[in-house]
Design an enzyme around this catalytic site. Sequence first.
Site, mmCIF file in Angstrom:
data_model
loop_
_atom_site.group_PDB
_atom_site.id
_atom_site.type_symbol
_atom_site.label_atom_id
_atom_site.label_comp_id
_atom_site.label_asym_id
_atom_site.label_seq_id
_atom_site.Cartn_x
_atom_site.Cartn_y
_atom_site.Cartn_z
ATOM 1 N N TRP A 46 12.292 2.228 -4.273
ATOM 2 C CA TRP A 46 12.218 3.616 -3.665
ATOM 3 C C TRP A 46 13.283 4.332 -4.107
ATOM 4 O O TRP A 46 13.384 5.657 -4.221
ATOM 5 C CB TRP A 46 12.164 3.394 -2.004
ATOM 6 C CG TRP A 46 10.969 2.924 -1.360
ATOM 7 C CD1 TRP A 46 9.714 3.065 -2.088
ATOM 8 C CD2 TRP A 46 10.761 2.356 -0.248
ATOM 9 N NE1 TRP A 46 8.775 2.545 -1.111
ATOM 10 C CE2 TRP A 46 9.426 1.939 0.064
ATOM 11 C CE3 TRP A 46 11.821 1.982 0.835
ATOM 12 C CZ2 TRP A 46 8.921 1.497 1.117
ATOM 13 C CZ3 TRP A 46 11.053 1.316 1.990
ATOM 14 C CH2 TRP A 46 9.869 1.008 2.274
ATOM 15 N N ALA A 94 0.836 -1.213 0.043
ATOM 16 C CA ALA A 94 0.101 0.123 -0.039
ATOM 17 C C ALA A 94 0.976 1.412 -0.224
ATOM 18 O O ALA A 94 0.158 2.315 0.026
ATOM 19 C CB ALA A 94 -0.856 0.018 1.410
ATOM 20 N N ASP A 95 2.081 1.092 0.043
ATOM 21 C CA ASP A 95 3.129 2.216 0.099
ATOM 22 C C ASP A 95 3.003 3.216 -1.161
ATOM 23 O O ASP A 95 3.315 2.713 -2.104
ATOM 24 C CB ASP A 95 4.403 1.784 0.514
ATOM 25 C CG ASP A 95 5.507 2.776 0.637
ATOM 26 O OD1 ASP A 95 5.522 3.541 1.659
ATOM 27 O OD2 ASP A 95 6.164 3.472 -0.482
ATOM 28 N N ILE A 96 2.791 4.652 -0.924
ATOM 29 C CA ILE A 96 2.738 5.344 -2.050
ATOM 30 C C ILE A 96 3.825 5.404 -2.882
ATOM 31 O O ILE A 96 3.758 5.362 -4.190
ATOM 32 C CB ILE A 96 2.171 6.689 -1.711
ATOM 33 C CG1 ILE A 96 0.785 6.903 -0.989
ATOM 34 C CG2 ILE A 96 2.240 7.795 -2.971
ATOM 35 C CD1 ILE A 96 -0.224 6.224 -1.877
#
Length: 309
Positions: free
Chosen positions: A288, A246-248
């Site tokens: 990331w 769910a990490d944007i």
Amino acid sequence: MKLTIPLSKDYSFEKTIERVKEFEKATEYEIDAKLWRAIRLSSRAIVVGVCRDQAGQLEIESHDDLSQSEQAELKEIMTHRWSSQVDLTPFYEQVTQHPILSSVLSDRMGFHIVREPDLYECLIRTIISQQLNLSFAGTLINRFIEEFGEKIPHLDRWFSSFPTARRVADLHYEDLTTLQLTQRKAEYIIDLSRAIIEGKLDLSSLQQETDEEIMKRLISFRGIGRWTAECLLMFGYGRSNVLPAADIGLRNALQLLYGSDTRPSEAEVRELAKDWSPYASYVTFYLWDYLTQQKKTNKTTKKVIMNDR
């Protein structure tokens, strides 16, 4: 006092340290070719500097002499923090076969996850960072450490150690809201600190549990949702197969990498990540970093275009 720790054969200290310098500016200081910060041992807080020595090992320098037991504890903390014994060869062998992810890997060989030195510190940092951009989260974390951490003089400056659970448990909610933390986060941080002091939450005892068991235990406490627990698994417990679907940031990275018009949903991320196991943590971490570097490239490109006009 200096100690050394061997690094895995694939380790790139230069690549690994760059992300620390970029995102930990508030607590890490580069002085005399070493990266310095305060670290808390069982007995006391100390200031520690790290670099890679000529033999290719991690060199650790303490601001003060250490007992044999303190030396052993510091070595254990720093081995964990710098993921110095993590062999990424199997991960690289798997990802180089991936038609999309292999492009992310090429510029990041030897890039290791840097973990938090302490589980409590990891938990509180993550709670402060909930639903905030990295810059403002860093500002709040710095205020928190400067206000409540122990001050240690070294190299003509003061280093602040991360506050202990005991110190934070004794605070009032308004002590944190004055730093611009929300009322809700102030409650989370202080109430969880009190739960740790009272023995209701023992982070260290969870080390032996599975990822699922740790997750179940953590999210039973107010203030710890799935994302927070996933971050603690990655950066606190050092688990290698965590997928914060769910990490944007992860979803933005995948949208960019795949050239999609829309950001993938949590379910779509899980579908894309089916073949990331058992290295989902490292795939996520690399993505990331990929997103961060792409943003930098875009900013540079825009600046050049503006200057040419």
